[in-house]
Design a protein around this motif. Structure first.
Motif, PDB file in Angstrom:
ATOM      1  N   SER A  69       0.858  -1.182   0.000  1.00  0.00           N
ATOM      2  CA  SER A  69       0.000   0.000   0.000  1.00  0.00           C
ATOM      3  C   SER A  69       0.893   1.230   0.000  1.00  0.00           C
ATOM      4  CB  SER A  69      -0.876   0.015   1.247  1.00  0.00           C
ATOM      5  OG  SER A  69      -1.268   1.338   1.504  1.00  0.00           O
ATOM      6  N   PRO A  70       0.737   2.086  -0.989  1.00  0.00           N
ATOM      7  CA  PRO A  70       1.626   3.239  -1.122  1.00  0.00           C
ATOM      8  C   PRO A  70       1.640   4.109   0.136  1.00  0.00           C
ATOM      9  CG  PRO A  70       0.060   3.151  -2.938  1.00  0.00           C
ATOM     10  CD  PRO A  70      -0.292   2.050  -2.003  1.00  0.00           C
ATOM     11  N   TYR A  71       0.493   4.209   0.787  1.00  0.00           N
ATOM     12  CA  TYR A  71       0.417   5.096   1.948  1.00  0.00           C
ATOM     13  C   TYR A  71       1.260   4.567   3.092  1.00  0.00           C
ATOM     14  CZ  TYR A  71      -1.458   7.936   5.688  1.00  0.00           C
ATOM     15  OH  TYR A  71      -1.584   8.782   6.740  1.00  0.00           O
ATOM     16  N   GLN A  72       1.261   3.228   3.254  1.00  0.00           N
ATOM     17  CA  GLN A  72       2.025   2.642   4.356  1.00  0.00           C
ATOM     18  C   GLN A  72       3.497   2.495   4.004  1.00  0.00           C
ATOM     19  OE1 GLN A  72      -0.357  -0.879   4.796  1.00  0.00           O
ATOM     20  NE2 GLN A  72      -1.283  -0.088   6.663  1.00  0.00           N
TER      21      GLN A  72
ATOM     22  N   LEU B  91      -1.282   8.510  -6.536  1.00  0.00           N
ATOM     23  CA  LEU B  91      -1.536   7.943  -5.213  1.00  0.00           C
ATOM     24  C   LEU B  91      -0.408   7.001  -4.825  1.00  0.00           C
ATOM     25  CD1 LEU B  91      -5.372   7.177  -5.342  1.00  0.00           C
ATOM     26  CD2 LEU B  91      -4.238   9.022  -4.120  1.00  0.00           C
ATOM     27  N   MET B 113      -6.835   3.565   0.768  1.00  0.00           N
ATOM     28  CA  MET B 113      -6.121   4.688   1.359  1.00  0.00           C
ATOM     29  C   MET B 113      -7.010   5.441   2.339  1.00  0.00           C
ATOM     30  SD  MET B 113      -3.646   5.930  -1.686  1.00  0.00           S
ATOM     31  CE  MET B 113      -2.736   7.116  -0.719  1.00  0.00           C
ATOM     32  N   GLN B 116      -6.835   3.602   5.470  1.00  0.00           N
ATOM     33  CA  GLN B 116      -5.559   3.764   6.151  1.00  0.00           C
ATOM     34  C   GLN B 116      -5.362   5.179   6.685  1.00  0.00           C
ATOM     35  OE1 GLN B 116      -3.085   2.509   2.968  1.00  0.00           O
ATOM     36  NE2 GLN B 116      -3.292   0.333   3.451  1.00  0.00           N
ATOM     37  N   GLY B 117      -6.354   6.022   6.426  1.00  0.00           N
ATOM     38  CA  GLY B 117      -6.286   7.375   6.961  1.00  0.00           C
ATOM     39  C   GLY B 117      -5.411   8.320   6.178  1.00  0.00           C
ATOM     40  N   ALA B 118      -5.366   8.154   4.852  1.00  0.00           N
ATOM     41  CA  ALA B 118      -4.511   9.020   4.048  1.00  0.00           C
ATOM     42  C   ALA B 118      -5.150  10.379   3.767  1.00  0.00           C
ATOM     43  CB  ALA B 118      -4.175   8.334   2.732  1.00  0.00           C
ATOM     44  N   LYS B 338      -3.701  13.817   4.245  1.00  0.00           N
ATOM     45  CA  LYS B 338      -3.446  14.072   5.661  1.00  0.00           C
ATOM     46  C   LYS B 338      -2.132  14.816   5.887  1.00  0.00           C
ATOM     47  CE  LYS B 338      -6.217  13.242   9.095  1.00  0.00           C
ATOM     48  NZ  LYS B 338      -6.568  11.945   9.565  1.00  0.00           N
TER      49      LYS B 338
END
Lengths: 326, 505
Positions: A69-72, B91, B113, B116-118, B338
């Motif tokens: 996951s790019p965000y993580q 993204l 996302m 995951q709170g993005a 965020k």
């Protein structure tokens, strides 16, 4: 006094090197680098390029073993082992993709690959320099058109509604042919397009190889009474054999690659069962649907197969006494 | 593959380097991203444009908005053709602009996302922004994520006036035909448009309908299919449960209808390989009698035809078989990552609120009065300057828009009577429009397996329309589809989410 002690130290060092072959090797490598430092400087940008853009990104294949996951980010994403690979191989799509990729590439290998050789032999036999150059420029030209344009031309020619060929057929009272939506024609159409675009461009290397053949050989053969075809068979073709082999090895390494743009642009709902290849699949799942890990797994599979084939083909070439790629 | 992946990385690296550069340039900012000294606040935006060229950084209207809102806008314009790809890549890069239009708020990537709170949950803040509050209730409800919260500002669209059939009224008059109300009548109209020389030029050079099928949906034929299934979207409520429309017998009837029209040559012969621009060309040239688009977009080919034919008139239909579609009230949404501070996030909402005001919306879509447009009886006429300055609702108006129920009745340059007629059509459509029941409903399997399934289903539909496979192949396929574990799971999950939503409201 000072100089003597210097020499003394030098000789001790030398004996040390003699006793230590590894250090000796190190020194000779270092000397070599020092001697050719300008050459290495010249190569530096290339080395940096390969490290930065080819080797560093290779770490990216790690994401095929996680639910990336790019965000993580890569370190926080969950590791799933071979899950994506198992999903890919057990998917019924896999066989279809494999079949299409192989079929398109085998057709290209059989029909496309020999053509530039034939063409360059023919061009090599042309005598008028001006005429030869003109022909060369003309056959190179299609290579510089992008696939978008070539597919556009194909549609203009072959579409059922407004395509020129179908309009001619209709005007002659014949049935229209569904070139673009008939699965039976699709692979052939791709091969013809590739030939039209790149057969001319493919002659560049062969012509260069032919230029390096010693003209004395031809002269000697002529004196011995060999005709043109004899000369081609016994001088020209053997002369470019190693180039042919190298290109063939490289080509086999790309057997899992199909020009993405071409297939992507030519694909439509009516032919997708014969048109879907690994590259379009990766694009759809990776870029369009954001399944980055899964599509990376597909990409890794392709690369591994490509690598194995290159090594295999190279070994085979060496067995037959050729040089190979490395 | 290896080469392409590295290509992507190169792009990402370049983007990262570029963003580093831009942040480095924005000196004098506090940690919150809002300048302490009262100077303009830098805002990066990503959005799409439908004009031939995107507006540049020196665009007059962009500068005017910057002045009025005390911001420094850095807008990345992306072509709609590749917008979805660009969103996914952006993204994935993790370097997300302050305000980013995500064209599909429910794509797998966005959903994960969000979980995951993005992105900022905007729900608690929205009450402070009166103009955003004016967006219709449906726009906000339909963009809610799985947890029932709003993570983005909808790119607002009216619920009425969405893509539906429009056809040549003047051809109907020439042939003495009534405006069709059912699919049977429509078939007759298409037939007459094709065979009976509707333009009276004595040549067989017209077809009834132009439209294409996409690789994962019915494209222009969706409206006709929906007239058969009597529902909007892929799911229909039958006895309180959502059922996939492909399993319904009405889908078979629709395919039969379209296949017959294709075999008789009433619709685009090249529908599987056609491009959107080619269908427009056919309409503009007066070679096709009908197509599917929004109410105001029917003016586009009318305007083109009027140059050579003073009688030309494309009429948007109100309903077919008593059905027409009710849209979700949004076309994507703007998310705020965020990484943006709370202070700046509020400022960004303020900016979007200004854009949603009458003043901001008009400025973005039409530019400056007297320079880019003149107004007469409430109709704005765009000047030549508007074209050269790239001032249009199709560009900047995609970011800043004030909501108006009749947004889809109006195009600049349209005569008043067409505008009034469009308003009436929109009002009439409201009486019979059917909303998409499954919009925004979450199904995990749907996200992972849905897109490939849609493509698979569309493949066989395309083949049946083109006559490559008989209708019996569809029956066999439906039987197989009924047993498809993915579809079963999607149906189950959607129905659960549906029940949950119904009991919540």
């Amino acid at each position: 006094m000072a100089s003597r002690s210097g020499t003394a130290r030098g000789s001790t060092l030398e004996t040390a090197y003699k006793k230590n072959p590894a250090a000796q090797r190190r020194r000779s490598v270092w000397n070599g680098i020092k001697r050719d430092r300008y050459l290495y400087l010249l190569a530096l940008p290339g080395i940096v390029f390969f490290l930065l853009f080819k080797y560093v990104p290779m770490w990216g294949i790690l994401i095929s073993f996680q639910n990336y996951s790019p965000y993580q980010g890569m370190w926080a994403s969950q590791w799933v082992g071979l899950e994506h690979y198992i999903r890919f191989f057990s998917n019924p799509d896999f066989l279809i993709l494999f079949r299409n990729t192989m079929a398109i590439n085998m057709l290209s290998l059989i029909f496309f690959f020999p053509l530039p050789i034939l063409l360059s032999v023919m061009m090599n036999e042309l005598r008028g320099t001006k005429f030869k150059k003109t022909i060369q420029s003309i056959v190179y030209l299609p290579h510089f058109l992008s696939w978008v344009i070539i597919v556009g031309i194909t549609f203009l020619l072959l579409s059922t509604g407004e395509g020129i060929i179908n309009q001619l057929l209709a005007a002659a009272g014949l049935n229209k042919i569904d070139f673009l939506t008939n699965p039976n024609y699709f692979w052939g159409l791709l091969t013809v397009q590739s030939i039209w675009k790149d057969a001319g461009w493919g002659t560049v290397l062969f012509l260069a190889a032919m230029a390096s053949i010693d003209p004395q050989l031809n002269e000697a053969a002529k004196i011995d009474g060999a005709g043109r075809f004899r000369q081609i068979w016994h001088i020209t073709l053997p002369g470019i054999r190693s180039v042919v082999i190298i290109l063939l090895i490289l080509r086999i390494g790309h057997i899992m690659d199909v020009g993405f743009e071409q297939v992507f642009l030519m694909m439509n709902g009516a032919v997708s069962e014969v048109a879907d290849v690994f590259d379009t699949y990766v694009y759809r799942l990776g870029i369009k649907q954001g399944q980055l890990s899964f599509s990376t797994a597909v990409g890794v599979f392709k690369s591994v197969v490509g690598l194995i084939l290159v090594i295999g083909a190279n070994k085979l070439a060496k067995k037959f006494g050729e040089d190979g790629v490395y | 593959m290896k080469r392409r992946r590295t290509g992507l990385k190169t792009v990402l690296a370049a983007v990262a380097a570029l963003s580093l550069l831009t942040t480095a340039c924005g000196g004098g900012n506090s940690a919150s991203g809002v300048p302490d000294d009262g100077g303009p606040m830098p805002v990066s935006i990503m959005s799409m444009y439908f004009t031939p060229e995107p507006p540049g950084a020196d665009n007059v209207v962009v500068q005017e908005i910057e002045k009025r809102t005390n911001t420094d806008l850095n807008i990345t314009w992306v072509s709609p053709n590749s917008y979805g790809d660009k969103v996914n890549v952006t993204l994935a890069s993790g370097d997300i602009p302050d305000l980013m239009l995500v064209n599909d708020p429910f794509s797998a990537q966005v959903r994960t996302m969000v979980q995951q709170g993005a992105f900022w949950d905007l729900t608690p803040y929205l009450d402070d922004y009166p103009n955003l509050k004016k967006f219709p209730e449906e726009s906000w409800i339909n963009t809610k994520q799985a947890d029932g919260k709003n993570y983005g500002i909808p790119r607002v669209r009216p619920v009425e006036g969405g893509p539906f059939l429009f056809l040549r009224k003047d051809w109907l008059d020439n042939l003495k035909l009534e405006v069709p109300k059912t699919t049977d009548e429509l078939y007759e109209v298409f037939r007459a448009f094709t065979k009976d020389d509707p333009d009276g030029n004595g040549q067989d050079d017209t077809i009834g309908f132009t439209g294409l099928v996409n690789q994962d949906n019915m494209g222009g034929y969706g409206a006709i299919v929906s007239a058969f299934t009597q529902t909007t979207g892929d799911w229909k409520e039958v006895d309180g449960k959502l059922v996939n429309v492909n399993l319904l017998p009405e889908m078979r009837e629709a395919l039969e209808w379209i296949n017959k029209a294709y075999t008789e040559g009433l619709i685009s012969e090249d529908l599987a390989v056609l491009k959107e621009s080619q269908t427009k060309d056919q309409l503009n040239a007066g070679r096709a009698g009908a197509a599917v688009n929004t109410v105001e977009a029917a003016w586009e080919p009318t305007e083109a035809q009027l140059k050579t034919n003073p009688d030309a008139d494309f009429l948007p239909l109100v309903s077919l078989n008593g059905w027409n579609n009710r849209d979700g009230g949004f076309f994507g949404m703007f998310v705020i990552p965020k990484t943006v501070s709370e202070e700046k996030m509020k400022k960004l909402l303020e900016l979007m609120d200004y854009g949603a005001s009458e003043e901001g919306g008009t400025l973005a879509s039409y530019g400056l009065e007297g320079v880019h447009y003149t107004e007469e009886n409430g109709i704005k006429m765009a000047t030549e300057k508007a074209k050269t300055d790239i001032v249009a609702s199709q560009a900047l108006g995609q970011i800043f828009m004030s909501y108006d129920k009749y947004m889809r009745a109006y195009r600049s340059g349209m005569p008043n009577e067409i505008f009034e007629r469009n308003k009436k059509i929109i009002d009439e459509r409201a009486e019979s429009s059917v909303p998409d029941k499954a919009i925004g409903l979450y199904s995990e399997t749907g996200v992972s397996a849905g897109p490939e399934l849609s493509k698979d289903i569309q493949d066989i539909k395309t083949k049946i329309i083109l006559g490559k496979q008989p209708l019996s192949a569809w029956d066999a396929y439906v039987e197989k589809l009924k047993a498809n574990p993915d579809l079963q799971k999607i149906t189950e999950e959607l129905n659960e989410a549906y029940k949950q939503r119904q009991s919540a409201s």
